[in-house]
Design an enzyme around this catalytic site. Sequence first.
Site, PDB file in Angstrom:
ATOM      1  N   THR A  36      41.098  40.195  33.775  1.00  0.00           N
ATOM      2  CA  THR A  36      42.409  40.371  34.414  1.00  0.00           C
ATOM      3  C   THR A  36      42.476  39.625  35.749  1.00  0.00           C
ATOM      4  O   THR A  36      43.455  39.738  36.476  1.00  0.00           O
ATOM      5  CB  THR A  36      42.730  41.872  34.680  1.00  0.00           C
ATOM      6  OG1 THR A  36      41.739  42.417  35.566  1.00  0.00           O
ATOM      7  CG2 THR A  36      42.755  42.672  33.389  1.00  0.00           C
ATOM      8  N   GLY A  37      41.425  38.893  36.070  1.00  0.00           N
ATOM      9  CA  GLY A  37      41.389  38.170  37.343  1.00  0.00           C
ATOM     10  C   GLY A  37      41.937  36.764  37.197  1.00  0.00           C
ATOM     11  O   GLY A  37      42.453  36.383  36.150  1.00  0.00           O
ATOM     12  N   SER A  76      37.264  46.173  36.921  1.00  0.00           N
ATOM     13  CA  SER A  76      37.960  47.057  35.967  1.00  0.00           C
ATOM     14  C   SER A  76      39.410  46.624  35.916  1.00  0.00           C
ATOM     15  O   SER A  76      40.002  46.328  36.960  1.00  0.00           O
ATOM     16  CB  SER A  76      37.933  48.524  36.412  1.00  0.00           C
ATOM     17  OG  SER A  76      38.824  49.285  35.611  1.00  0.00           O
ATOM     18  N   LYS A 106      19.592  50.349  42.035  1.00  0.00           N
ATOM     19  CA  LYS A 106      18.309  51.058  42.111  1.00  0.00           C
ATOM     20  C   LYS A 106      17.156  50.047  42.167  1.00  0.00           C
ATOM     21  O   LYS A 106      16.253  50.162  42.993  1.00  0.00           O
ATOM     22  CB  LYS A 106      18.188  51.962  40.878  1.00  0.00           C
ATOM     23  CG  LYS A 106      16.947  52.802  40.816  1.00  0.00           C
ATOM     24  CD  LYS A 106      17.147  53.904  39.780  1.00  0.00           C
ATOM     25  CE  LYS A 106      15.888  54.250  39.032  1.00  0.00           C
ATOM     26  NZ  LYS A 106      15.582  53.391  37.893  1.00  0.00           N
ATOM     27  N   ALA A 115      34.593  51.595  43.161  1.00  0.00           N
ATOM     28  CA  ALA A 115      36.050  51.728  43.303  1.00  0.00           C
ATOM     29  C   ALA A 115      36.546  52.768  42.316  1.00  0.00           C
ATOM     30  O   ALA A 115      36.647  52.515  41.120  1.00  0.00           O
ATOM     31  CB  ALA A 115      36.707  50.379  43.020  1.00  0.00           C
ATOM     32  N   TYR A 146      41.489  54.809  31.134  1.00  0.00           N
ATOM     33  CA  TYR A 146      41.216  54.417  32.527  1.00  0.00           C
ATOM     34  C   TYR A 146      40.754  55.628  33.327  1.00  0.00           C
ATOM     35  O   TYR A 146      39.716  55.598  33.984  1.00  0.00           O
ATOM     36  CB  TYR A 146      42.491  53.828  33.121  1.00  0.00           C
ATOM     37  CG  TYR A 146      42.385  53.352  34.553  1.00  0.00           C
ATOM     38  CD1 TYR A 146      41.645  52.221  34.885  1.00  0.00           C
ATOM     39  CD2 TYR A 146      43.066  54.014  35.583  1.00  0.00           C
ATOM     40  CE1 TYR A 146      41.581  51.771  36.206  1.00  0.00           C
ATOM     41  CE2 TYR A 146      43.010  53.567  36.895  1.00  0.00           C
ATOM     42  CZ  TYR A 146      42.274  52.442  37.198  1.00  0.00           C
ATOM     43  OH  TYR A 146      42.213  51.986  38.498  1.00  0.00           O
TER      44      TYR A 146
HETATM   45  P1  NAD Z   1      42.397  43.310  39.267  1.00  0.00           P
HETATM   46  O1  NAD Z   1      42.729  43.419  37.822  1.00  0.00           O
HETATM   47  O2  NAD Z   1      43.136  42.322  40.094  1.00  0.00           O
HETATM   48  O3  NAD Z   1      40.843  43.050  39.478  1.00  0.00           O
HETATM   49  C1  NAD Z   1      39.859  43.535  38.624  1.00  0.00           C
HETATM   50  C2  NAD Z   1      38.858  42.438  38.365  1.00  0.00           C
HETATM   51  O4  NAD Z   1      37.784  42.938  37.549  1.00  0.00           O
HETATM   52  C3  NAD Z   1      39.462  41.240  37.604  1.00  0.00           C
HETATM   53  O5  NAD Z   1      39.199  40.042  38.270  1.00  0.00           O
HETATM   54  C4  NAD Z   1      38.770  41.304  36.235  1.00  0.00           C
HETATM   55  O6  NAD Z   1      38.666  40.047  35.622  1.00  0.00           O
HETATM   56  C5  NAD Z   1      37.439  41.933  36.604  1.00  0.00           C
HETATM   57  N1  NAD Z   1      36.754  42.550  35.450  1.00  0.00           N
HETATM   58  C6  NAD Z   1      37.257  43.481  34.586  1.00  0.00           C
HETATM   59  N2  NAD Z   1      36.362  43.787  33.633  1.00  0.00           N
HETATM   60  C7  NAD Z   1      35.234  43.054  33.915  1.00  0.00           C
HETATM   61  C8  NAD Z   1      33.965  42.929  33.302  1.00  0.00           C
HETATM   62  N3  NAD Z   1      33.641  43.614  32.198  1.00  0.00           N
HETATM   63  N4  NAD Z   1      33.061  42.093  33.855  1.00  0.00           N
HETATM   64  C9  NAD Z   1      33.349  41.375  34.968  1.00  0.00           C
HETATM   65  N5  NAD Z   1      34.555  41.445  35.591  1.00  0.00           N
HETATM   66  C10 NAD Z   1      35.487  42.271  35.062  1.00  0.00           C
HETATM   67  O7  NAD Z   1      42.583  44.788  39.897  1.00  0.00           O
HETATM   68  P2  NAD Z   1      42.476  45.294  41.398  1.00  0.00           P
HETATM   69  O8  NAD Z   1      43.766  45.891  41.783  1.00  0.00           O
HETATM   70  O9  NAD Z   1      41.872  44.259  42.261  1.00  0.00           O
HETATM   71  O10 NAD Z   1      41.462  46.506  41.216  1.00  0.00           O
HETATM   72  C11 NAD Z   1      40.091  46.379  41.559  1.00  0.00           C
HETATM   73  C12 NAD Z   1      39.403  47.724  41.444  1.00  0.00           C
HETATM   74  O11 NAD Z   1      40.025  48.680  42.288  1.00  0.00           O
HETATM   75  C13 NAD Z   1      39.418  48.322  40.021  1.00  0.00           C
HETATM   76  O12 NAD Z   1      38.187  48.949  39.782  1.00  0.00           O
HETATM   77  C14 NAD Z   1      40.537  49.331  40.105  1.00  0.00           C
HETATM   78  O13 NAD Z   1      40.338  50.388  39.185  1.00  0.00           O
HETATM   79  C15 NAD Z   1      40.429  49.816  41.542  1.00  0.00           C
HETATM   80  N6  NAD Z   1      41.705  50.354  42.017  1.00  0.00           N
HETATM   81  C16 NAD Z   1      42.698  49.523  42.416  1.00  0.00           C
HETATM   82  C17 NAD Z   1      43.898  50.074  42.840  1.00  0.00           C
HETATM   83  C18 NAD Z   1      45.029  49.230  43.348  1.00  0.00           C
HETATM   84  O14 NAD Z   1      46.063  49.784  43.717  1.00  0.00           O
HETATM   85  N7  NAD Z   1      44.944  47.926  43.422  1.00  0.00           N
HETATM   86  C19 NAD Z   1      44.091  51.464  42.818  1.00  0.00           C
HETATM   87  C20 NAD Z   1      43.048  52.263  42.375  1.00  0.00           C
HETATM   88  C21 NAD Z   1      41.839  51.701  41.981  1.00  0.00           C
END
Ligand code: NAD
Length: 327
Positions: A36-37, A76, A106, A115, A146
Amino acid sequence: MKRVLITGAAGFLGSHLSDRFIKEGYYVIGMDNFITGDQKNIEHLLNNSSYEFIEHDITKYISIEGDLDYILHFASPASPIDYLKIPIQTLKVGSLGTHNCLGLAKAKNARILIASTSEVYGDPLVHPQTEEYYGNVNTIGPRGVYDEAKRFQESITMAYHRFHGLETRIVRIFNTYGPRMRLNDGRVIPAFMGQALRGEDLTVFGDGSQTRSFCYVDDQVEGIFRLLHSDYSKPVNIGNPHEISIKDFAEEIIKLTGTKQKIVYKELPVNDPMQRQPDITLAKKLLNWEPKVDRAEGMKKTFEYFKNLTQEELYKSEHKDFSDYIN
Ligand code: NAD
Ligand code: UDP
């Protein structure tokens, strides 16, 4: 130089965290599989001598050469539409991916921050949400993939802390926004901004009475930075308590963008939380942290970012094609 691994480094938060840690004098290893990046989020870092990038799916064994002082585990999918489209990858990254990160921490004797999310509270029956609240999550609903992955993530992190004595930190992030969000990720801010910029009506789900509390990315990054360097291992809410209904928020965006379009109403997604506001008493006390950027200022900066996207990016808003990643 302290060395930090950031998973999810090509995402919205991961890329801002990378910038911040480099600015603070750390050596950053970014890791992402781009599910999703976006490559665009890390391009400015690729020639930086304090940065290296490893393309890797963290649900598979993670191998890092040399020492690590810290791991920030942010990989994620984070948007409801993303995790509904890739439910199994979402469960795997929260469970297997987190397990790999903890095992790596570890092995390297590194401190790890994971996160987590306000979604662990589900559709909350306690308002505002304090860290003591156990939550109200439908395990088998569409969002369960999720929410339960994140709840498992917290449990396994605490188990590594208690059983192995690992240094762990857990941030419960509440809706955070800013530049580098994917315009087509389906979350409400890019969705409304994209609609305004394309001259489409703004789609409010349900009657728009559900609430959210939006935190600007710089405030979120500051809170995470302070939490990592604290000595507190239980979860801490980081978010902006300023709450607004989604309908009022759509009206704010109409004003900000100057669009002539109107609001249209669509069906409310299943288990969409009806209210959300962080209680940040703990973060204030523990980290001496509170948000500094109000919504008007943060939204202005975010709109500037989206306004400067190319026409091609603006119209490439069909949902990301995940088919290459399904395994
Ligand atoms: P995002 O989708 O922009 O970033 C997530 C990144 O994780 C992406 O670049 C994706 O490619 C990468 N990724 C996913 N699965 C992967 C895997 N198996 N191996 C390697 N990379 C992987 O989302 P974000 O908003 O930047 O969120 C980042 C984190 O913060 C997440 O864990 C999300 O649950 C948490 N979070 C974000 C928010 C928010 O409001 N933005 C709120 C609560 C939690
Ligand atoms: N939402 C909306 N229209 C959209 C996208 C989202 O009304 O085009 C609503 C959604 O139903 C939810 C809120 O905005 O109530 C925030 O949604 P988002 O996907 O940003 O994140 P959530 O907080 O639900 O994880």
